[in-house]
Scaffold this motif. Structure first.
Motif, PDB file in Angstrom:
ATOM      1  N   PRO A  66       8.099 -10.182  -3.517  1.00 52.00           N
ATOM      2  CA  PRO A  66       6.659 -10.438  -3.403  1.00 52.00           C
ATOM      3  C   PRO A  66       6.095 -11.126  -4.649  1.00 52.00           C
ATOM      4  O   PRO A  66       6.619 -10.975  -5.753  1.00 52.00           O
TER       5      PRO A  66
ATOM      6  N   MET B 210       4.593  -6.301   6.197  1.00 58.49           N
ATOM      7  CA  MET B 210       3.853  -7.548   5.995  1.00 58.49           C
ATOM      8  C   MET B 210       2.394  -7.389   6.386  1.00 58.49           C
ATOM      9  O   MET B 210       1.494  -7.910   5.729  1.00 58.49           O
TER      10      MET B 210
ATOM     11  N   ARG C 136      -0.337 -13.798   5.927  1.00 54.09           N
ATOM     12  CA  ARG C 136       0.862 -14.517   6.367  1.00 54.09           C
ATOM     13  C   ARG C 136       1.357 -14.078   7.738  1.00 54.09           C
ATOM     14  O   ARG C 136       2.330 -14.630   8.246  1.00 54.09           O
TER      15      ARG C 136
ATOM     16  N   ILE D 197       9.593 -12.383   1.922  1.00 52.70           N
ATOM     17  CA  ILE D 197       8.225 -12.010   1.553  1.00 52.70           C
ATOM     18  C   ILE D 197       8.192 -10.550   1.110  1.00 52.70           C
ATOM     19  O   ILE D 197       7.486 -10.172   0.158  1.00 52.70           O
TER      20      ILE D 197
ATOM     21  N   ASP E 268       0.768  -5.509   3.422  1.00 56.47           N
ATOM     22  CA  ASP E 268       0.755  -6.128   2.096  1.00 56.47           C
ATOM     23  C   ASP E 268       0.383  -7.613   2.106  1.00 56.47           C
ATOM     24  O   ASP E 268      -0.128  -8.138   1.115  1.00 56.47           O
ATOM     25  N   HIS E 269       0.667  -8.311   3.220  1.00 54.36           N
ATOM     26  CA  HIS E 269       0.405  -9.756   3.286  1.00 54.36           C
ATOM     27  C   HIS E 269      -0.203 -10.129   4.635  1.00 54.36           C
ATOM     28  O   HIS E 269       0.383 -10.906   5.408  1.00 54.36           O
TER      29      HIS E 269
END
Length: 510
Positions: A305, A226, A233, A301, A229-230
């Motif tokens: 994705p 996470m 969040r 998530i 990639d994110h």
């Protein structure tokens, strides 16, 4: 949950039919040999005789609907770790309950309260305050019932792979709900709550286990993925998000504690000791309910994705499909879980409808339209008006507004405005009637105006929170400047003095 679940279909229809049959049987057995329609206390409060297990699970089912599974995981998926707030606001609800519920129970037991506004009527001796409180609470109940009807349609349609369409799903389970509720009253509602609560709790544990198996990763690996990639969040929320978080805690913490059907469960307890023990156990439930659902959303998530808002609403269905494909155990676990989700939504809807009917029959019809009506007539009127209300909301549910989460937020904006009348009124003898009326009116107006104008939050703070703060301020300042007469204050103190409380020991526990 409009997502068609490939693991479901015929098996799901069988499970749903078994759930429906079990609910109706529970209603029949709960009402068999009892003249439920002849006593509002017996029909709406199960003779004030709920034991610790039944009370715990009916409180659990009241606080956690099937929407906790269906709606909260997608929210965690979209927001990331800022949706961690879903755990503490459920905990705060219990804190607010413990702030006023034991004292309200003691007073309600002594004064024979049936509905939440019985307290308002007795404490403030003002028709204006009582009527406004009834309107605000009925608004919250109608909104909450609408949410459940929408959720029933989506859940059944998704679970049966579209075999049972959305509209027929809503109609079918409304008939089931009305049948067992009319047969067994609060007893049937509480026992079905217990059944659905146990299955839902176990199902959530199985779902999170399946999600971890499916992802094939441990928690540190998921966090690292996470972060790469994110990062939006998983990072520290910005100031506006943090303010919104605090506002949500206040709004939900006080708002959910004002649910009329939850307050009636306070009245239904067999004793104050059982009430406190049940609520003490409830304090742990956010971690193994909304906490596990939050983790499911976070895992997704990485699993799915790039989903937009509309696609993410179907997240739980996607996950269930994949988990069900792991092996036969997970297959049947997911079928039973989603059957339990439907059952939990129905069990929440029946609680709301029962409370709505009780307030219409006991508070509006019994107090203002026909004060001489006996209990049997009041119950009959409540059933008829409840049926009409369901028909009206059914028409609205045919074209449901917004996402489930948006509907969820909306009801608290208005309902939370009755909180000062309970939290302050039970402890502060100087709280006067007219500041309570003005506070509720101003709070509801501010919340409604912000919502209608599209400004549901300003600087991250919800309209309902602004309204509640103004509400409390008006109640406190107005009562300090213009307190009730000394005789009224002494009467208020005498009514809320717990030393006068006398517990009634029934002969049989539910």
């Amino acid at each position: 949950m409009d997502e068609q679940l490939s693991f479901a279909g015929a098996d799901a229809i069988i499970i749903l039919c078994l759930y429906a049959a079990a609910m109706i049987l529970i209603g029949y057995m709960s009402g068999r040999g009892k003249a439920l329609g002849k006593s509002v206390s017996d029909y709406y409060l199960a003779s004030r005789n709920l034991g610790i297990i039944t009370l715990f699970f009916t409180l659990y089912a009241t606080q956690y609907s099937g929407n906790t599974v269906v709606g909260y995981a997608p929210q965690a998926y979209r927001e990331g770790f800022s949706w961690l707030q879903s755990i503490p606001f459920f905990t705060l609800i219990i804190g607010v309950y413990l702030l006023f519920a034991p004292r309200l129970y003691a007073v309600g037991k002594r004064e024979n309260f049936v509905t939440p506004t019985d307290w308002i009527t007795k404490r403030f001796q003002s028709r204006s305050v009582t009527i406004l409180a009834i309107i605000l609470m009925l608004w919250g109940l109608a909104n909450y019932l609408l949410e459940q009807l929408v959720a029933i349609g989506h859940a059944v349609s998704g679970l049966t792979a579209g075999t049972i369409p959305y509209h027929w799903a809503v109609l079918g389970f409304i008939v089931v709900m009305l049948t067992y509720e009319w047969l067994g009253g609060m007893r049937a509602v509480a026992i079905t709550d217990m059944l659905q609560g146990i299955i839902l709790m176990v199902g959530i544990v199985i779902m999170i286990t399946g999600a971890f198996v499916l992802s094939g990763a441990n928690v540190p690996d998921l966090m690292q993925s996470m972060a790469q990639d994110h990062p939006d969040r998983i990072g520290v929320p910005d100031t506006l998000t943090s303010i919104n978080w605090v506002s949500m805690l206040v709004l939900v913490g006080f708002g959910a504690a004002m649910y009329p059907h939850a307050i009636q469960r306070v009245y239904s307890s067999r004793s104050e000791r059982i009430l406190k023990r049940s609520m003490g156990r409830m304090a742990w439930m956010p971690f193994i309910t909304s906490g596990f659902v939050f983790i499911v959303g976070i895992i997704c998530i990485d699993l799915y994705p790039g989903l937009d808002v509309s696609a993410s609403e179907e997240l739980v269905g996607m996950l269930a499909n994949d988990v069900a494909g792991l092996n036969p155990f997970f297959y049947w676990a997911m079928v039973i879980l989603f059957g339990a989700v439907v059952g939990a939504i129905v069990s929440t809807a029946d609680s709301v409808l029962l409370s709505f009917s009780s307030m219409v029959s006991h508070d509006i019809y019994g107090k203002y339209i026909n004060p001489k009506a006996d209990d049997q007539r009041k119950v009959r009127v409540g059933k008829i008006v409840g049926l009409i209300m369901v028909a009206v909301l059914l028409w609205v549910a045919w074209n449901p507004p917004g996402t489930l989460y948006q509907i969820f937020v909306l009801k608290f904006e208005i309902l939370v405005q009755v909180a000062p009348a309970f939290v302050l009124g039970l402890y502060w003898k100087r709280l006067a009637a007219w500041p309570v009326f003005i506070g509720m009116l101003v709070g509801a107006t501010v919340a409604g105006a912000m919502t209608l104008t599209g400004n549901s939050t300003i600087l991250g703070i919800h309209g309902g929170t602004y309204g509640l703060l103004l509400n409390f301020a008006i109640c406190v300042i107005g009562s300090l400047l213009f307190p009730p007469k000394r005789a009224v204050q002494e009467k208020n103190y005498e009514m809320t003095n717990l030393e006068r409380s006398v517990e009634i020991k029934p002969t049989k526990q539910v």
